[in-house]
Design an enzyme around this catalytic site. Structure first.
Site, PDB file in Angstrom:
ATOM      1  N   HIS A  19       0.781  -1.106   0.007  1.00 36.92           N
ATOM      2  CA  HIS A  19      -0.253  -0.015  -0.010  1.00 36.92           C
ATOM      3  C   HIS A  19       0.825   1.318   0.045  1.00 36.92           C
ATOM      4  CE1 HIS A  19      -3.947  -2.085   1.253  1.00 36.92           C
ATOM      5  NE2 HIS A  19      -3.005  -2.801   1.221  1.00 36.92           N
ATOM      6  N   ASP A 117      -5.881   6.017   1.984  1.00 39.95           N
ATOM      7  CA  ASP A 117      -6.155   4.459   1.603  1.00 39.95           C
ATOM      8  C   ASP A 117      -7.445   4.064   2.106  1.00 39.95           C
ATOM      9  OD1 ASP A 117      -6.130   1.423   1.741  1.00 39.95           O
ATOM     10  OD2 ASP A 117      -3.842   1.834   1.447  1.00 39.95           O
ATOM     11  N   ALA A 355      15.290  -7.830  -3.819  1.00 41.75           N
ATOM     12  CA  ALA A 355      16.104  -7.276  -4.971  1.00 41.75           C
ATOM     13  C   ALA A 355      15.304  -6.399  -5.587  1.00 41.75           C
ATOM     14  CB  ALA A 355      15.586  -8.690  -6.026  1.00 41.75           C
ATOM     15  N   GLN A 357      13.219  -5.134  -7.835  1.00 44.08           N
ATOM     16  CA  GLN A 357      12.264  -5.639  -8.543  1.00 44.08           C
ATOM     17  C   GLN A 357      11.989  -5.018  -9.998  1.00 44.08           C
ATOM     18  OE1 GLN A 357       9.003  -8.225  -7.144  1.00 44.08           O
ATOM     19  NE2 GLN A 357       7.772  -6.932  -8.154  1.00 44.08           N
ATOM     20  N   HIS A 372       3.195 -14.028  -6.365  1.00 46.50           N
ATOM     21  CA  HIS A 372       2.296 -14.181  -5.614  1.00 46.50           C
ATOM     22  C   HIS A 372       0.944 -13.340  -6.102  1.00 46.50           C
ATOM     23  CE1 HIS A 372       3.990 -10.260  -4.795  1.00 46.50           C
ATOM     24  NE2 HIS A 372       3.185  -9.762  -3.735  1.00 46.50           N
ATOM     25  N   TRP A 375      -0.626  -6.691  -6.577  1.00 49.19           N
ATOM     26  CA  TRP A 375      -1.038  -5.595  -7.729  1.00 49.19           C
ATOM     27  C   TRP A 375       0.104  -4.954  -8.028  1.00 49.19           C
ATOM     28  CZ3 TRP A 375      -3.761  -5.742 -11.550  1.00 49.19           C
ATOM     29  CH2 TRP A 375      -4.262  -4.624 -12.390  1.00 49.19           C
ATOM     30  N   ASN A 376       0.959  -4.590  -7.274  1.00 45.74           N
ATOM     31  CA  ASN A 376       2.254  -4.040  -7.517  1.00 45.74           C
ATOM     32  C   ASN A 376       3.112  -4.726  -8.426  1.00 45.74           C
ATOM     33  OD1 ASN A 376       1.627  -1.388  -6.250  1.00 45.74           O
ATOM     34  ND2 ASN A 376       2.506  -2.272  -4.394  1.00 45.74           N
ATOM     35  N   SER A 377       3.326  -6.108  -7.951  1.00 52.61           N
ATOM     36  CA  SER A 377       4.140  -6.970  -8.704  1.00 52.61           C
ATOM     37  C   SER A 377       3.544  -7.289 -10.250  1.00 52.61           C
ATOM     38  CB  SER A 377       4.324  -8.211  -8.275  1.00 52.61           C
ATOM     39  OG  SER A 377       5.257  -7.936  -6.830  1.00 52.61           O
ATOM     40  N   GLU A 380       4.104  -4.160 -12.481  1.00 50.85           N
ATOM     41  CA  GLU A 380       5.411  -4.152 -12.820  1.00 50.85           C
ATOM     42  C   GLU A 380       5.915  -4.969 -13.875  1.00 50.85           C
ATOM     43  OE1 GLU A 380       7.226  -4.326  -8.908  1.00 50.85           O
ATOM     44  OE2 GLU A 380       6.490  -2.330  -8.438  1.00 50.85           O
ATOM     45  N   ASP A 396      -6.147  -9.124  -2.593  1.00 47.02           N
ATOM     46  CA  ASP A 396      -6.636  -9.193  -3.773  1.00 47.02           C
ATOM     47  C   ASP A 396      -6.056 -10.065  -4.848  1.00 47.02           C
ATOM     48  OD1 ASP A 396      -4.241  -7.926  -3.580  1.00 47.02           O
ATOM     49  OD2 ASP A 396      -4.517  -6.724  -5.246  1.00 47.02           O
TER      50      ASP A 396
END
Length: 477
Positions: A19, A117, A355, A357, A372, A375-377, A380, A396
């Site tokens: 977040h 948030d 790392a 990322q 996993h 949402w960020n991953s 990206e 999520d």
């Protein structure tokens, strides 16, 4: 002529890395636009952020930026994970609420608007008490946000909790998801308890509260979630889709920079990065490495670690794996490693504790991402044009993995399984057998994402509109 006021925005993320990172990126975009920015974390995350970053250098880049903190009211030794934070999450957070109110009433701090948030709904009460405009922020996909609005309906129709017996039952009561989602694809909160579950009720309360805010900002873009964003518009006054935020920040800074080198990545680092993996990647063939990371929050059992490890080694693929020091639940490390895994890792693998990322995913050696499905991953990987194997666990992530595999068709979904044979086969499918078909969609969607954040793109324009609207609030103040 009346002097134009400089807008002042106060931002408050939920205290979790997934977040904090996108909201900090949004805050940087506001600072880049000339706004005063106050970024408020809980004390523990404030200390971690300041301890792992060059704050002096950050302030030089963004001189109108200020980091500050409020307490969460939990004891200092509380690990702030899982059951330990449940009571705080389900409460109205009285200590944080009072501290936030007092912070906003400090001399010279009263903001033009608050951006909070969406699961910190006590901020809406504070904003209404002080008569300050408030905009909520969701670091999730629109699909997840739309699902959240239907928790009450799911409960009323007896669909909760989701169990093994009804995992594959199609979702019928969420318009727009009927042809794609099964019960197992709903947010993990739907698995945790029945209609009276306190966490579910908290999500229902917080989601309902967002309708009291003047607008919602979502870290997504119209080209991949347009139909669901339109449905959200039936519940909310105004929506700004401004994602992928990390790519939008780079686009805006590059636009104003005379330097030919790309700008630095997002500065939200809550753990020290091991950059030796970048040197290792430089020595690997193009598109040959499977990157494996389960984010900053998920815990795995030792048996699960070994299943993943055997699967990756048995696949014969090169791999870069992030194994946090706290990744294994209840244990300080991975423990004894079987000889065949140790040897296979020496031949084809690289393991690091954390790392960089975004840089990893952009490296030419990366051919896939076992994730996993945070949402960020997901964003990206999507921007970098890297296909995914999804192993969602919480929040999520179940929603995101289904979108990746069935709607956008840019990866494979292995939710609710964890065995070495499945992992081995999916690694080979992603990197070899099904690569051409998946890459066709991946390349198309990566282009959509990059176009959305360029000047004239949908997210670029929406950010401009958000900035303009906040400036008009300052003018009226």
């Amino acid at each position: 002529m009346e002097q134009t006021r400089v807008p002042h925005v106060v931002l408050l993320p939920y205290p979790a890395y997934g977040h904090i990172k996108p909201m900090l990126t949004l805050a940087e975009l506001f600072s880049h636009a000339g706004f005063r920015v106050t970024f408020v974390n809980t004390e523990q995350y404030h200390d971690r952020l300041l301890g792992n970053n060059d704050v002096t250098g950050f302030y030089k880049r963004f001189p109108n930026f200020r980091f500050t903190s409020i307490p969460d009211g939990l004891p200092p030794d509380n690990p702030r994970f899982g059951i330990y934070i449940k009571d705080w999450f389900c409460s109205d957070k009285p200590v944080s609420k009072l501290a936030f109110l007092q912070l906003l009433m400090s001399p010279g701090l009263l903001p033009t608007c608050i951006i909070s948030d969406s699961i910190m709904s006590f901020t809406i009460d504070v904003a209404e008490e002080l008569n300050i405009p408030i905009i909520t922020f969701r670091p999730y996909s629109a699909h997840c946000s739309w699902s959240d609005f239907h928790f009450s309906k799911l409960a009323e129709e007896g669909e909760l909790p989701v169990t093994n017996e009804n995992f594959d039952k199609p979702v019928k009561c969420i318009p727009g998801l009927e042809n794609f989602f099964r019960n197992r694809d709903l947010p993990s909160i739907c698995r945790d308890g029945g209609p009276d579950d306190p966490i579910l009720q908290t999500f229902i309360r917080d989601t309902s509260a967002t309708t009291r805010a003047s607008a919602l900002v979502i870290n997504t873009f119209n080209e991949i979630e347009g139909p669901i964003i339109s449905k959200l518009g039936s519940r909310l006054t105004k929506i700004y889709t401004v994602g992928p935020l990390h790519a939008l920040l780079k686009s805006r800074i590059q636009e104003d920079s005379a330097e030919s080198s790309p700008p630095e990545s997002n500065n939200c680092v809550l753990s020290k990065e091991d950059r030796s993996c970048m040197t290792w990647l430089d020595s690997q063939p193009s598109r040959s490495v499977l990157y494996v990371s389960f984010g900053s929050f998920i815990k795995l059992g030792r048996e699960q670690i070994l299943e993943f490890w055997h699967g990756m080694v048995n696949s014969g693929k090169r791999f870069l794996w992030v194994i946090r020091s706290d990744l294994i639940d209840g244990e300080p490390g991975v423990g004894p490693v079987p000889v065949e895994l140790d040897q296979g890792t020496k031949e084809r693998g690289c393991i690091v504790s954390w790392a960089p990322q975004e840089e990893v995913l952009a490296h030419q050696a990366i051919g896939g991402f076992l994730t996993h499905s945070g949402w960020n991953s997901t964003l990206e990987s999507l921007v970098a044009g890297v296909p995914m194997i999804c192993w969602p666990q919480i929040g999520d992530q179940q929603v995101n993995s289904r979108c990746v595999s069935e709607i956008w068709k840019i990866g494979l979904d292995m939710k609710d399984t964890c065995d070495r044979s499945t992992i081995e086969n999916l690694a080979r499918d992603l990197m070899d057998n099904k690569r051409d078909k998946i890459m066709e969609s991946t390349v198309q969607i990566a282009k959509m994402a990059r176009d959305a954040v360029k000047e004239g793109g949908s997210s670029y324009r929406n950010l401009e509109k958000l900035i303009e609207d906040i400036r008009s609030m300052a003018f009226k103040a």
